[in-house]
Design a protein around this motif. Structure first.
Motif, PDB file in Angstrom:
ATOM      1  N   LYS A  68       0.826  -1.202   0.000  1.00 43.45           N
ATOM      2  CA  LYS A  68       0.000   0.000   0.000  1.00 43.45           C
ATOM      3  C   LYS A  68       0.868   1.264   0.000  1.00 43.45           C
ATOM      4  O   LYS A  68       1.818   1.377   0.769  1.00 43.45           O
ATOM      5  CB  LYS A  68      -0.912   0.026   1.229  1.00 43.45           C
ATOM      6  N   THR A 135      -2.639   5.730  10.948  1.00 41.38           N
ATOM      7  CA  THR A 135      -2.978   4.699   9.959  1.00 41.38           C
ATOM      8  C   THR A 135      -1.744   4.063   9.340  1.00 41.38           C
ATOM      9  O   THR A 135      -1.823   2.978   8.762  1.00 41.38           O
ATOM     10  CB  THR A 135      -3.847   5.296   8.841  1.00 41.38           C
ATOM     11  N   HIS A 138      -0.672   1.754  12.367  1.00 41.68           N
ATOM     12  CA  HIS A 138      -1.821   1.046  12.969  1.00 41.68           C
ATOM     13  C   HIS A 138      -1.768   1.114  14.496  1.00 41.68           C
ATOM     14  O   HIS A 138      -2.148   0.161  15.178  1.00 41.68           O
ATOM     15  CB  HIS A 138      -1.873  -0.413  12.504  1.00 41.68           C
ATOM     16  N   GLN A 151      -7.930  -6.211  15.330  1.00 35.85           N
ATOM     17  CA  GLN A 151      -8.061  -5.722  13.965  1.00 35.85           C
ATOM     18  C   GLN A 151      -9.443  -5.112  13.727  1.00 35.85           C
ATOM     19  O   GLN A 151      -9.574  -4.047  13.106  1.00 35.85           O
ATOM     20  CB  GLN A 151      -7.820  -6.865  12.980  1.00 35.85           C
ATOM     21  N   THR A 152     -10.483  -5.757  14.252  1.00 32.39           N
ATOM     22  CA  THR A 152     -11.844  -5.262  14.062  1.00 32.39           C
ATOM     23  C   THR A 152     -12.078  -3.977  14.849  1.00 32.39           C
ATOM     24  O   THR A 152     -12.687  -3.023  14.345  1.00 32.39           O
ATOM     25  CB  THR A 152     -12.866  -6.327  14.483  1.00 32.39           C
ATOM     26  N   ALA A 155     -10.466  -1.126  13.006  1.00 32.21           N
ATOM     27  CA  ALA A 155     -11.215  -0.740  11.803  1.00 32.21           C
ATOM     28  C   ALA A 155     -12.446   0.089  12.166  1.00 32.21           C
ATOM     29  O   ALA A 155     -12.776   1.072  11.485  1.00 32.21           O
ATOM     30  CB  ALA A 155     -11.617  -1.986  11.017  1.00 32.21           C
ATOM     31  N   LYS A 158     -11.237   3.594  13.331  1.00 33.24           N
ATOM     32  CA  LYS A 158     -10.765   4.388  12.187  1.00 33.24           C
ATOM     33  C   LYS A 158     -11.943   4.949  11.397  1.00 33.24           C
ATOM     34  O   LYS A 158     -11.938   6.130  11.014  1.00 33.24           O
ATOM     35  CB  LYS A 158      -9.874   3.540  11.272  1.00 33.24           C
ATOM     36  N   ILE A 177     -16.066  -1.689   6.887  1.00 33.79           N
ATOM     37  CA  ILE A 177     -14.924  -2.340   7.535  1.00 33.79           C
ATOM     38  C   ILE A 177     -14.674  -3.746   6.996  1.00 33.79           C
ATOM     39  O   ILE A 177     -13.707  -4.397   7.381  1.00 33.79           O
ATOM     40  CB  ILE A 177     -15.104  -2.412   9.070  1.00 33.79           C
ATOM     41  N   GLU A 179     -13.527  -4.793   4.262  1.00 35.00           N
ATOM     42  CA  GLU A 179     -12.257  -4.949   3.561  1.00 35.00           C
ATOM     43  C   GLU A 179     -11.136  -5.290   4.529  1.00 35.00           C
ATOM     44  O   GLU A 179     -10.248  -6.078   4.233  1.00 35.00           O
ATOM     45  CB  GLU A 179     -11.927  -3.665   2.802  1.00 35.00           C
ATOM     46  N   ASP A 180     -11.175  -4.670   5.719  1.00 36.51           N
ATOM     47  CA  ASP A 180     -10.133  -4.908   6.725  1.00 36.51           C
ATOM     48  C   ASP A 180     -10.466  -6.077   7.642  1.00 36.51           C
ATOM     49  O   ASP A 180      -9.566  -6.753   8.142  1.00 36.51           O
ATOM     50  CB  ASP A 180      -9.929  -3.653   7.579  1.00 36.51           C
ATOM     51  N   THR A 181     -11.767  -6.303   7.886  1.00 35.28           N
ATOM     52  CA  THR A 181     -12.173  -7.345   8.833  1.00 35.28           C
ATOM     53  C   THR A 181     -13.345  -8.144   8.271  1.00 35.28           C
ATOM     54  O   THR A 181     -14.491  -7.957   8.683  1.00 35.28           O
ATOM     55  CB  THR A 181     -12.579  -6.718  10.185  1.00 35.28           C
TER      56      THR A 181
END
Length: 224
Positions: A68, A135, A138, A151-152, A155, A158, A177, A179-181
């Protein structure tokens, strides 16, 4: 001085690229597999990546979507147009086929670095009251105290901090969310938010997230 990461398990090609780039004034780094590339990126950030596809372990195609914010030029023997299209759609900035002309490769590198420098810098730090969310790393702090989130939970926070004055519905939150979780479900969302609220509140006693009955959740703007 720009740093270019060379990802290729062919030592001869890697050495050749390293010599060419260093003569042009670039700093170089090397990785020989997909896994080694991800390990390198976890602690360093090159200005550009030259990525081969046929790598041991994780292939170039597998790690490309995980890279990224760094321009990636694919350097591969695959010459099919369909391969190039797929890679460009999945995150590559450019594609050059082996064997390649040195002058052409250097020109493509120059173009990508120039474009990266002219692009506006992304906002990497979000702030709300005493919460600071980075970001890039993290990481999350409340009143300068580090808070460990899943992680959730990260997300969710954020998303709320990106929209500090808006009520985020449960449906929209799950969609944004995912996509991330991808494992978060409607039934588990309430539990994740409850845990997140407790972790933030444990630092300074403030309840930073409020539930808007029947609609969703938002940041509590009444906190001084």
């Amino acid at each position: 001085m720009h740093t270019i990461l060379i990802v290729d398990d062919d030592v001869y090609i890697g050495d050749m690229l390293e010599e060419i780039l260093e003569k042009e004034g670039y700093r170089t780094a090397r990785a020989y597999s997909g896994t080694e590339t991800l390990m390198f990126l976890s602690s360093a950030r090159p200005d550009l990546i030259l990525l081969d596809l046929m790598l041991p372990g994780l292939s170039g195609e597998e790690i490309l979507p995980l890279i990224k914010g760094i321009p990636v030029i694919v350097v591969s023997a695959k010459a099919e147009v369909s391969d190039k299209v797929d890679l460009l759609l999945n995150g590559a900035c450019d594609y050059i086929t082996k064997p390649f002309d040195t002058a052409e490769l250097l020109a493509r590198i120059t173009v990508q670095l120039r474009m990266a420098e002219s692009a506006p810098a992304p906002v990497s730090v979000l702030c709300f009251r005493t919460i600071r969310l980075d970001t890039a790393s993290h990481s999350v702090t409340v009143a300068d105290t580090p808070v460990r989130l899943t992680q959730t939970e990260y997300a969710i926070l954020k998303l709320l901090m990106q929209n500090p004055s808006q009520v985020i519905t449960k449906t929209l939150m799950l969609e944004r969310i995912s996509e991330d979780t991808p494992d978060c479900t409607e039934s588990s969302l309430k539990v994740h938010i409850s845990n997140l609220r407790k972790k933030l509140k444990a630092v300074d006693g403030n309840d930073y997230i409020e539930a808007v009955w029947g609609i969703g959740f938002k940041l509590n703007e009444e906190i001084s």
